[in-house]
Design an enzyme around this catalytic site. Sequence first.
Site, PDB file in Angstrom:
ATOM      1  N   SER A  78       8.070  -0.796 -13.877  1.00 27.55           N
ATOM      2  CA  SER A  78       9.278  -0.383 -13.174  1.00 27.55           C
ATOM      3  C   SER A  78       9.693   1.006 -13.647  1.00 27.55           C
ATOM      4  CB  SER A  78      10.403  -1.387 -13.432  1.00 27.55           C
ATOM      5  OG  SER A  78      11.645  -0.887 -12.974  1.00 27.55           O
ATOM      6  N   LYS A  84      10.040  -4.380 -17.366  1.00 25.55           N
ATOM      7  CA  LYS A  84       9.806  -5.171 -16.159  1.00 25.55           C
ATOM      8  C   LYS A  84       8.366  -5.049 -15.665  1.00 25.55           C
ATOM      9  CE  LYS A  84      11.872  -6.087 -11.629  1.00 25.55           C
ATOM     10  NZ  LYS A  84      12.843  -5.613 -10.609  1.00 25.55           N
ATOM     11  N   ASN A  86       6.595  -5.954 -12.132  1.00 25.47           N
ATOM     12  CA  ASN A  86       6.754  -6.427 -10.763  1.00 25.47           C
ATOM     13  C   ASN A  86       5.473  -7.083 -10.258  1.00 25.47           C
ATOM     14  OD1 ASN A  86       9.464  -5.332 -10.165  1.00 25.47           O
ATOM     15  ND2 ASN A  86       8.459  -3.346 -10.471  1.00 25.47           N
ATOM     16  N   ARG A 117     -12.967  -5.593  34.803  1.00 27.58           N
ATOM     17  CA  ARG A 117     -12.624  -4.592  33.791  1.00 27.58           C
ATOM     18  C   ARG A 117     -11.106  -4.471  33.732  1.00 27.58           C
ATOM     19  NH1 ARG A 117     -15.165  -0.069  31.248  1.00 27.58           N
ATOM     20  NH2 ARG A 117     -17.055  -0.414  32.463  1.00 27.58           N
TER      21      ARG A 117
END
Length: 246
Positions: A78, A84, A86, A117
């Site tokens: 982080s 942290k 993540n 087509r």
Amino acid sequence: TLAGYGPAGPAVVERFAARLGLAAAPLPWHTRRQPVLDLAAALGGLLAAAGKVALDVGLLAQTEVGEVSEGGAGRGGSSAMPHKRNPVDSILVGAAARRGPGLVGTLFAAAGQEHERAAGGWHAEWEPLLDLVHLAGGAAARTARMLTHLRVDPQRMRANLDATGGLPMAEAVAARLAPALGRAAAHDLVRRATTGPHFRDALLADAQVRAHLSEADLDAALDPRAWLGSAGHLVDRALAYGRSGS
């Protein structure tokens, strides 16, 4: 097109397919969209399966749960919180999985094409199909990396179970009492014991429980390791199925 080659058209298709190591299409491809739909459905299913794994990893990695975390050096840091980590792979796989249904839906919506087509339907497939291929390939690679480096914390898992005071094992206790009391009576007895703050103590204090289960029996019933059901068998079957390449 086959028409442009006249009677030799099918032979050209077969020889070209053989040169590329592919199966020759039995009919002209222009409005035959089933192969595209099959591919879209398979890619959408892959994204859904990867998204399910990613969702569970992300939920289990939450701070208040903390039972797993994504590994890999230098991943998930982080910019604001130095400690942290993540769950970046689970987040990105989940994002890809959320895009899958819309892309699959576009391809199925474009499948009804005019005569020999399409006037727009065929062209509407290009970008969503390419996006599906990119998303599915990226999700598969990220899921493989996520699971390869996944860190599991058994101690935290046990702590989370212990924090419930044994309530997840209410079924196991009722199952041990059912032969003596009957299923309904055992269910009601255990339900009453769950209303208090101390499930184990409430069970030990009940005369009917003590008449049929010793303290050791009750502790065995409240041990989550003894109540795994068919989990081990199912895990073995899943692994064997995956290794077989079926």
